[in-house]
Design a protein around this motif. Structure first.
Motif, mmCIF file in Angstrom:
data_model
loop_
_atom_site.group_PDB
_atom_site.id
_atom_site.type_symbol
_atom_site.label_atom_id
_atom_site.label_comp_id
_atom_site.label_asym_id
_atom_site.label_seq_id
_atom_site.Cartn_x
_atom_site.Cartn_y
_atom_site.Cartn_z
ATOM 1 N N LEU A 62 0.177 15.020 -5.802
ATOM 2 C CA LEU A 62 0.502 13.727 -5.199
ATOM 3 C C LEU A 62 0.039 13.624 -3.747
ATOM 4 C CD1 LEU A 62 1.786 11.040 -5.735
ATOM 5 C CD2 LEU A 62 3.975 11.982 -4.981
ATOM 6 N N ARG A 63 0.149 14.667 -2.983
ATOM 7 C CA ARG A 63 -0.256 14.593 -1.578
ATOM 8 C C ARG A 63 -1.770 14.490 -1.397
ATOM 9 N NH1 ARG A 63 1.876 20.497 -0.711
ATOM 10 N NH2 ARG A 63 0.231 21.541 -1.844
ATOM 11 N N GLN A 64 -2.538 14.838 -2.415
ATOM 12 C CA GLN A 64 -3.990 14.725 -2.349
ATOM 13 C C GLN A 64 -4.493 13.458 -3.028
ATOM 14 O OE1 GLN A 64 -5.514 18.298 -4.074
ATOM 15 N NE2 GLN A 64 -4.877 19.595 -2.359
ATOM 16 N N ASP A 65 -3.614 12.732 -3.691
ATOM 17 C CA ASP A 65 -4.004 11.519 -4.407
ATOM 18 C C ASP A 65 -4.126 10.377 -3.391
ATOM 19 O OD1 ASP A 65 -4.591 9.644 -6.253
ATOM 20 O OD2 ASP A 65 -2.670 9.710 -7.302
ATOM 21 N N GLU A 66 -5.316 9.822 -3.255
ATOM 22 C CA GLU A 66 -5.568 8.775 -2.247
ATOM 23 C C GLU A 66 -5.611 7.382 -2.844
ATOM 24 O OE1 GLU A 66 -8.928 9.690 0.151
ATOM 25 O OE2 GLU A 66 -8.165 11.661 0.690
ATOM 26 N N ARG A 67 -5.317 7.253 -4.119
ATOM 27 C CA ARG A 67 -5.309 5.928 -4.723
ATOM 28 C C ARG A 67 -4.174 5.119 -4.105
ATOM 29 N NH1 ARG A 67 -4.492 6.612 -10.690
ATOM 30 N NH2 ARG A 67 -3.157 8.251 -9.912
ATOM 31 N N GLY A 68 -4.450 3.902 -3.716
ATOM 32 C CA GLY A 68 -3.427 3.026 -3.140
ATOM 33 C C GLY A 68 -3.280 3.151 -1.628
ATOM 34 N N SER A 69 -4.002 4.079 -1.026
ATOM 35 C CA SER A 69 -3.873 4.258 0.424
ATOM 36 C C SER A 69 -4.405 3.044 1.185
ATOM 37 C CB SER A 69 -4.592 5.526 0.885
ATOM 38 O OG SER A 69 -5.979 5.425 0.644
ATOM 39 N N LEU A 70 -5.404 2.392 0.645
ATOM 40 C CA LEU A 70 -5.935 1.196 1.283
ATOM 41 C C LEU A 70 -4.882 0.094 1.323
ATOM 42 C CD1 LEU A 70 -8.380 -0.223 2.526
ATOM 43 C CD2 LEU A 70 -8.939 -1.015 0.240
ATOM 44 N N LEU A 71 -4.126 -0.036 0.277
ATOM 45 C CA LEU A 71 -3.068 -1.040 0.226
ATOM 46 C C LEU A 71 -1.982 -0.755 1.263
ATOM 47 C CD1 LEU A 71 -2.098 -3.545 -1.265
ATOM 48 C CD2 LEU A 71 -0.892 -2.041 -2.822
ATOM 49 N N VAL A 72 -1.617 0.489 1.431
ATOM 50 C CA VAL A 72 -0.603 0.865 2.421
ATOM 51 C C VAL A 72 -1.128 0.618 3.831
ATOM 52 C CG1 VAL A 72 0.717 2.804 3.361
ATOM 53 C CG2 VAL A 72 0.496 2.521 0.891
ATOM 54 N N GLU A 73 -2.370 0.992 4.083
ATOM 55 C CA GLU A 73 -2.957 0.756 5.405
ATOM 56 C C GLU A 73 -3.053 -0.731 5.705
ATOM 57 O OE1 GLU A 73 -6.668 2.786 5.318
ATOM 58 O OE2 GLU A 73 -5.734 4.773 5.203
ATOM 59 N N ALA A 74 -3.419 -1.524 4.724
ATOM 60 C CA ALA A 74 -3.507 -2.970 4.917
ATOM 61 C C ALA A 74 -2.131 -3.570 5.176
ATOM 62 C CB ALA A 74 -4.149 -3.625 3.700
ATOM 63 N N ALA A 75 -1.106 -3.025 4.535
ATOM 64 C CA ALA A 75 0.259 -3.532 4.748
ATOM 65 C C ALA A 75 0.696 -3.336 6.195
ATOM 66 C CB ALA A 75 1.224 -2.834 3.800
ATOM 67 N N PHE A 76 0.190 -2.317 6.861
ATOM 68 C CA PHE A 76 0.504 -2.105 8.273
ATOM 69 C C PHE A 76 -0.420 -2.896 9.199
ATOM 70 C CE2 PHE A 76 2.390 1.910 6.675
ATOM 71 C CZ PHE A 76 3.670 1.716 7.183
ATOM 72 N N ALA A 77 -1.686 -2.965 8.867
ATOM 73 C CA ALA A 77 -2.675 -3.542 9.769
ATOM 74 C C ALA A 77 -2.717 -5.066 9.744
ATOM 75 C CB ALA A 77 -4.061 -2.984 9.435
ATOM 76 N N VAL A 78 -2.582 -5.676 8.586
ATOM 77 C CA VAL A 78 -2.737 -7.130 8.475
ATOM 78 C C VAL A 78 -1.699 -7.892 9.302
ATOM 79 C CG1 VAL A 78 -2.637 -9.072 6.862
ATOM 80 C CG2 VAL A 78 -4.029 -7.089 6.334
ATOM 81 N N PRO A 79 -0.409 -7.553 9.249
ATOM 82 C CA PRO A 79 0.542 -8.283 10.102
ATOM 83 C C PRO A 79 0.245 -8.143 11.595
ATOM 84 C CG PRO A 79 1.725 -7.086 8.408
ATOM 85 C CD PRO A 79 0.296 -6.648 8.335
ATOM 86 N N LEU A 80 -0.209 -6.978 12.008
ATOM 87 C CA LEU A 80 -0.568 -6.797 13.419
ATOM 88 C C LEU A 80 -1.766 -7.653 13.805
ATOM 89 C CD1 LEU A 80 -0.121 -2.948 13.766
ATOM 90 C CD2 LEU A 80 1.370 -4.733 14.659
ATOM 91 N N LEU A 81 -2.767 -7.699 12.962
ATOM 92 C CA LEU A 81 -3.942 -8.511 13.255
ATOM 93 C C LEU A 81 -3.616 -10.002 13.254
ATOM 94 C CD1 LEU A 81 -6.703 -6.608 11.266
ATOM 95 C CD2 LEU A 81 -6.392 -6.713 13.731
ATOM 96 N N VAL A 82 -2.792 -10.443 12.321
ATOM 97 C CA VAL A 82 -2.388 -11.853 12.273
ATOM 98 C C VAL A 82 -1.583 -12.206 13.521
ATOM 99 C CG1 VAL A 82 -0.953 -13.508 11.035
ATOM 100 C CG2 VAL A 82 -2.542 -12.055 9.788
#
Length: 144
Positions: free
Chosen positions: A14-34
């Motif tokens: 699980l700690r090496q599985d990177e699937r879905g990491s883009l979604l988590v990063e976007a969940a943090f970055a998009v509100p800040l950018l908006v």
């Protein structure tokens, strides 16, 4: 011909599985950018409104020089302010208060713009530099 049974691929831990990491990063970055873009819009609108108010005060003070008495000067100031703010997209002319004063030979035009009634500035998460924009322009009347 031998058919091999289907062997599922080994999944990474699980700690090496990177699937879905883009979604988590976007969940943090998009509100800040908006928030950043919305803040830029609000502050840009505030500074544009302040600039329009200052220009209207400058034009009105220059126009007041042509008046022969206090009543004519005030009429010229009101007409000039209305004309200056008619084309201003960021300023509601109905929220602008005009006042004038004469101190010796210096004529002052003061414009106050109340931002508390403007919907764009009411529903913000960021503090504005001021809830009211006050700008003055002074000219010297030589014939007084």
């Amino acid at each position: 011909m031998t058919i091999l049974p289907h062997i599922p691929a080994r999944r990474a831990p699980l700690r090496q599985d990177e699937r879905g990491s883009l979604l988590v990063e976007a969940a943090f970055a998009v509100p800040l950018l908006v928030s950043l873009l919305f803040g830029l819009l609000i502050y840009g609108s505030w500074f544009m409104a302040a600039h329009c108010i200052q220009q209207a005060a400058n034009d009105a003070a220059r126009t007041a020089v042509a008046g022969l008495d206090a009543a004519e000067r005030r009429t010229l100031v009101d007409t000039s302010v209305a004309a200056s703010l008619a084309g201003a997209a960021t300023v509601r002319a109905a929220n602008v208060t005009v006042s004038t004063s004469l101190n010796q030979s210096y004529y002052t035009v003061t414009l106050d713009y109340d931002l508390t009634t403007v919907p764009l500035f009411r529903a913000i998460l960021f503090p504005l530099p001021a809830a009211q924009i006050r700008r003055e322009a002074v000219v010297r009347l030589t014939a007084v």
